[in-house]
Write an enzyme that holds these catalytic residues in place. Structure first.
Site, PDB file in Angstrom:
ATOM      1  N   GLU A  79       0.138   3.502   1.831  1.00 52.86           N
ATOM      2  CA  GLU A  79       0.279   4.030   3.247  1.00 52.86           C
ATOM      3  C   GLU A  79       1.646   3.820   3.752  1.00 52.86           C
ATOM      4  O   GLU A  79       1.923   4.338   4.779  1.00 52.86           O
ATOM      5  CB  GLU A  79      -0.862   3.280   3.969  1.00 52.86           C
ATOM      6  CG  GLU A  79      -2.057   3.901   3.726  1.00 52.86           C
ATOM      7  CD  GLU A  79      -2.320   5.512   4.344  1.00 52.86           C
ATOM      8  OE1 GLU A  79      -1.937   5.802   5.301  1.00 52.86           O
ATOM      9  OE2 GLU A  79      -2.850   6.102   3.643  1.00 52.86           O
ATOM     10  N   SER A  97       0.786  -1.122   0.094  1.00 54.53           N
ATOM     11  CA  SER A  97       0.046  -0.184  -0.176  1.00 54.53           C
ATOM     12  C   SER A  97       0.771   1.262   0.019  1.00 54.53           C
ATOM     13  O   SER A  97       1.824   1.242   0.646  1.00 54.53           O
ATOM     14  CB  SER A  97      -0.787   0.038   1.264  1.00 54.53           C
ATOM     15  OG  SER A  97      -1.471   1.312   1.603  1.00 54.53           O
ATOM     16  N   TYR A 141      -1.564   0.686  10.734  1.00 62.60           N
ATOM     17  CA  TYR A 141      -1.985  -0.089   9.434  1.00 62.60           C
ATOM     18  C   TYR A 141      -0.608  -0.007   8.332  1.00 62.60           C
ATOM     19  O   TYR A 141      -0.051  -0.943   7.898  1.00 62.60           O
ATOM     20  CB  TYR A 141      -3.088   0.787   8.725  1.00 62.60           C
ATOM     21  CG  TYR A 141      -3.210   0.142   7.337  1.00 62.60           C
ATOM     22  CD1 TYR A 141      -3.984  -1.073   6.829  1.00 62.60           C
ATOM     23  CD2 TYR A 141      -2.959   0.761   6.194  1.00 62.60           C
ATOM     24  CE1 TYR A 141      -4.091  -1.385   5.600  1.00 62.60           C
ATOM     25  CE2 TYR A 141      -3.023   0.603   4.978  1.00 62.60           C
ATOM     26  CZ  TYR A 141      -3.670  -0.639   4.696  1.00 62.60           C
ATOM     27  OH  TYR A 141      -3.864  -1.234   3.470  1.00 62.60           O
TER      28      TYR A 141
HETATM   29  P1  GDP Z   1      -6.431   5.995   3.330  1.00 58.93           P
HETATM   30  O1  GDP Z   1      -5.964   7.045   2.622  1.00 58.93           O
HETATM   31  O2  GDP Z   1      -6.279   4.736   3.210  1.00 58.93           O
HETATM   32  O3  GDP Z   1      -6.658   6.557   4.743  1.00 58.93           O
HETATM   33  O4  GDP Z   1      -8.104   6.286   2.754  1.00 58.93           O
HETATM   34  P2  GDP Z   1      -9.210   7.043   3.473  1.00 58.93           P
HETATM   35  O5  GDP Z   1     -10.400   7.047   2.322  1.00 58.93           O
HETATM   36  O6  GDP Z   1      -9.892   6.157   4.895  1.00 58.93           O
HETATM   37  O7  GDP Z   1      -8.826   8.484   3.998  1.00 58.93           O
HETATM   38  C1  GDP Z   1      -8.213   9.261   2.693  1.00 58.93           C
HETATM   39  C2  GDP Z   1      -7.912  10.744   3.378  1.00 58.93           C
HETATM   40  O8  GDP Z   1      -9.402  11.604   3.435  1.00 58.93           O
HETATM   41  C3  GDP Z   1      -7.171  10.720   4.665  1.00 58.93           C
HETATM   42  O9  GDP Z   1      -6.218  11.471   4.631  1.00 58.93           O
HETATM   43  C4  GDP Z   1      -8.356  10.952   5.660  1.00 58.93           C
HETATM   44  O10 GDP Z   1      -7.855  11.685   6.981  1.00 58.93           O
HETATM   45  C5  GDP Z   1      -9.191  12.013   4.848  1.00 58.93           C
HETATM   46  N1  GDP Z   1     -10.520  12.209   5.398  1.00 58.93           N
HETATM   47  C6  GDP Z   1     -11.220  13.485   5.740  1.00 58.93           C
HETATM   48  N2  GDP Z   1     -12.096  13.120   6.323  1.00 58.93           N
HETATM   49  C7  GDP Z   1     -12.572  11.831   6.270  1.00 58.93           C
HETATM   50  C8  GDP Z   1     -13.587  11.000   6.827  1.00 58.93           C
HETATM   51  O11 GDP Z   1     -14.620  11.547   7.356  1.00 58.93           O
HETATM   52  N3  GDP Z   1     -13.326   9.706   6.622  1.00 58.93           N
HETATM   53  C9  GDP Z   1     -12.193   8.929   6.079  1.00 58.93           C
HETATM   54  N4  GDP Z   1     -12.273   7.755   6.058  1.00 58.93           N
HETATM   55  N5  GDP Z   1     -11.493   9.800   5.575  1.00 58.93           N
HETATM   56  C10 GDP Z   1     -11.407  11.253   5.745  1.00 58.93           C
END
Ligand code: GDP
Length: 332
Positions: free
Chosen positions: A126, A124, A148
């Site tokens: 990440e 990933s 993670y």
């Molecule tokens: P990730 O990149 O695997 O963590 O995928 P996510 O879709 O969970 O999050 C992508 C980005 O969106 C991260 O930087 C989060 O902090 C941001 N983000 C902002 N608001 C939200 C929210 O309400 N839910 C999630 N899941 N992410 C959020």
């Protein structure tokens, strides 16, 4: 003879697209399924009867050895994981067991039962976390920012290590965020497209979000599973970054999704600290030139098209849920 593939995480977003893709290519597809009292086959509903199901659990090596024995695979795709970043802080050990150590379980099962089999590990972006250079490529140092991300770094290196120690055909695909209408509802793209549909249909009037300035490289999962397969068709096992090479903010995601249904996100979005993470990955941008050049991999779906496709699907789903509820209210 048909080729055989064993997929872990087959009921998830990527597993379901990959299973469809491999069935199209006339593979026999085996899916590892974890026993639960309420199984969820939503993503694989259309192909459920074409998958050969094997019960097992990534944390139980004996069950994985048996899964490899039963399926006798040419290719193993290890997609199962605790894959939601935000959940990895409240459950760091579980994340470590499933997303990190269990990769070794799967590699051991392959090494013991079918060492000549080709192995794909779902790594990933990440792992890049607090990015050490932009854009990120295969040689960019890792700096994970969540339990993670730390777990995925382990999974990546143990895959490389089995390749180098045992000469196994083991590949690590470093995939940047990839989305679709089948994305879990807790991920930001799906959370937004689901909320947009509910707001549009009058079922919700606000959307609570975390950090909307964060930047991601979002692609379409259906395009990304093709890259997984291509990695296993090469002469040599290697690691590849898969990305779009385009970066967008969460704010832009909101703009695209809301404006698609004629709304302004600023009228609905509320920033809520509950969704702000203890440590953030501010930006991710992938350089996938190696995959393009060596695998001949190409993207088909762009950012706007992806988000609009997700809104369309969510609108259809929410509308049909509404119709079902209205139907129940009808006098008999
Ligand atoms: P990730 O990149 O695997 O963590 O995928 P996510 O879709 O969970 O999050 C992508 C980005 O969106 C991260 O930087 C989060 O902090 C941001 N983000 C902002 N608001 C939200 C929210 O309400 N839910 C999630 N899941 N992410 C959020």
């Amino acid at each position: 003879m048909k080729k055989r593939a064993l997929i872990t995480g087959v009921t998830g977003q990527d597993g379901s697209y990959l299973a469809e893709f491999l069935l199209e290519k006339d593979y026999e597809v085996y899916g590892l399924r974890r026993r639960t009292s309420t199984p969820n086959y939503e993503n694989v509903a259309r192909i459920k009867d074409r998958i050969k199901w094997i019960s097992g659990d990534l944390t139980d090596l004996a069950s994985l050895i048996e899964a490899v024995r039963l399926s006798d695979p040419d290719e193993v795709y290890n997609l199962a994981a605790q894959s939601y970043v935000a959940a990895s802080w409240p459950q760091p050990l579980l994340t470590g067991q499933i997303t990190a150590v269990a990769v070794t379980n799967m590699l051991e099962a392959v090494r013991i039962m079918k060492p000549g089999c080709r192995f794909y590990q779902a790594s990933s972006s990440e792992m890049f976390g607090k990015v050490q250079e932009t854009p990120q490529c295969e040689t960019t140092p890792f700096y994970p920012r969540s339990p993670y991300g730390v777990a995925k770094v382990y999974g990546h290196w143990i895959t490389v290590n089995y390749r180098e120690s045992f000469n196994m055909f083991a590949c690590s695909g470093i995939l940047f965020n990839h989305e679709s209408p089948r994305r879990g509802i807790e991920f930001v793209t799906r959370k937004v497209t689901d909320a947009v549909s509910r707001i549009k249909l009058g079922l919700q009037n606000e959307l609570r979000m975390g950090n909307i300035d964060s930047l991601r490289d979002w692609g379409f999962a259906g395009d990304y599973v093709k890259a997984m397969w291509l990695m296993l068709q090469q002469d040599y096992a290697d690691d590849y970054v898969i990305s779009t090479g385009e970066m967008h903010s969460v704010r832009e995601l909101l703009e695209v999704a809301f404006s698609y249904v004629g709304l302004d996100y600023r009228d609905y979005v509320v920033i809520d600290q509950e969704f702000v993470r203890p440590a953030e990955v501010d930006l991710l941008l992938g350089d996938c030139s190696k995959a393009k050049q060596k695998l001949g991999w190409e993207l088909e779906v762009g950012f706007n098209e992806l988000i609009q496709m997700m809104v369309d699907q969510d609108l259809l789903r929410v509308e049909s849920e509404l119709r079902a509820v209205e139907h129940l209210k009808l006098p008999i």
